[in-house]
Design an enzyme around this catalytic site. Structure first.
Site, short mmCIF file in Angstrom:
data_model
loop_
_atom_site.label_atom_id
_atom_site.label_comp_id
_atom_site.label_asym_id
_atom_site.label_seq_id
_atom_site.Cartn_x
_atom_site.Cartn_y
_atom_site.Cartn_z
N HIS A 156 19.27 -39.69 -24.44
CA HIS A 156 19.40 -40.49 -25.79
C HIS A 156 20.39 -41.55 -25.20
O HIS A 156 20.95 -41.79 -24.32
CB HIS A 156 20.27 -39.65 -26.85
CG HIS A 156 19.39 -38.59 -27.64
ND1 HIS A 156 18.96 -37.28 -27.03
CD2 HIS A 156 19.03 -38.66 -28.80
CE1 HIS A 156 18.31 -36.81 -27.91
NE2 HIS A 156 18.14 -37.40 -29.00
N LYS A 160 25.56 -41.91 -28.82
CA LYS A 160 25.41 -40.58 -29.15
C LYS A 160 26.66 -40.05 -28.66
O LYS A 160 26.87 -39.60 -27.46
CB LYS A 160 23.88 -39.76 -28.44
CG LYS A 160 23.80 -38.47 -29.55
CD LYS A 160 22.46 -38.10 -29.21
CE LYS A 160 22.38 -36.55 -29.31
NZ LYS A 160 22.36 -36.47 -31.27
#
Ligand SMILES: NC(=O)c1ccc[n+]([C@@H]2O[C@H](COP(=O)([O-])OP(=O)(O)OC[C@H]3O[C@@H](n4cnc5c(N)ncnc54)[C@H](O)[C@@H]3O)[C@@H](O)[C@H]2O)c1
Length: 266
Positions: A156, A160
């Protein structure tokens, strides 16, 4: 021609909200009637998305927009602090809800389910609207019947905050529902660097990568004797979530009670 489904979007100024506004506007069976965001100050949304056709003023009061527009469906992309009250307000007004916001706990979900049943409308809570990601999890579950050794790598963007991702945890849970009891490994393993072998969810190792340039990606790698199988999904743009959002709106208008997860709509 059948009447269009009237939709309002809460969190309309956010990253997902803006995409949802555009997607609902473009769908022939839907009519976007209201855009709500706490940061809204009455500005015209056409300027925000650079589309003159989306001629709606941004509201910051959900009750007011419900009274004014009488929507059939509310789509919520806000935050964990706001989502419960928004959905409660909408359901109390007999408005079907499609919720993309993460963070509703089990007690809240139960309350919303009860309210939806009482009000005879539907509420969908969808942790991942990417149809490809839902298929990845399903295929991984299918493969787990034949391969008991599996590890997950999720990748990601570097903003995040939580790890591993909810999708990775859900994938591990779905795999364990379908695989044989895994025999204990004979190899005596030790980590020279703590965390090198990733996190353990039901004996599925999950490795989390956080780097700029990524959005949301996941690989599920199954290993067998003399072979391996890799199932991979990549999200390159938030627009990829929108077919799932539109699908959920159209499904939920015909449904009563709670639906959790896009796999129960597809
Ligand atoms: N289900 C999925 O597939 C999926 C995918 C991506 C993100 N998400 C989730 O969607 C949510 C939104 O994500 P984002 O990246 O768009 O966030 P964001 O911070 O960009 O947007 C959130 C917006 O909600 C607004 N807001 C806050 N409280 C509000 C309230 N009470 N009423 C109306 N508006 C309010 C904020 O002002 C902001 O504009 C997050 O919970 C995120 O985890 C879900």
């Amino acid at each position: 021609m059948a009447e269009k489904i009237k939709v309002i979007i809460t969190g309309a100024l956010g990253k997902m909200g803006v995409e949802a506004v555009k997607a609902v506007h473009e769908d022939n069976e839907l009519s976007l009637v209201g855009v709500v965001d706490v940061k809204g100050k009455g500005e015209n949304f056409s300027e925000i998305v650079n589309n003159k056709e989306i001629n709606l003023n941004l509201e910051n009061d959900l009750d007011r927009i419900i009274a004014k527009t009488k929507p059939d469906v509310m789509v919520d992309f806000t935050n964990p602090q706001a989502v419960f009250n928004n959905v409660k307000t909408a359901l109390s007004n007999k408005i079907t809800c499609v919720v993309g916001t993460t963070g509703l706990n089990e007690v809240e979900l139960n309350q919303l389910e009860k309210l939806a049943i009482e009000q005879e409308v539907g509420v969908a809570v969808i942790p991942n609207f990417a149809i490809g990601a839902v298929l990845m999890m399903k295929f991984a579950k299918d493969a787990a019947k034949y391969f008991s050794d599996v590890e997950v790598i999720e990748l990601h963007h570097d903003q995040k905050m939580d790890a591993p991702s909810g999708t990775a945890i859900k994938t591990a849970q779905m795999i364990t529902e379908n695989r044989e009891q895994r025999p204990p490994r004979n190899t005596k393993e030790f980590e020279k660097v703590a965390g090198a072998r990733g996190g353990d969810v039901n004996q599925v190792r999950i490795h989390s990568v956080r780097l700029p340039g990524f959005i949301a990606h996941q690989e599920v790698i199954f290993g067998g004797v003399g072979q391996s199988l890799t199932i991979r999904h990549d999200s390159y743009d938030r627009v990829g979530f929108m077919p799932g959002v539109i699908m959920a709106i159209k499904h939920m208008i015909e449904t009563k009670g709670l639906v959790y997860g896009l796999e129960n709509i597809m």
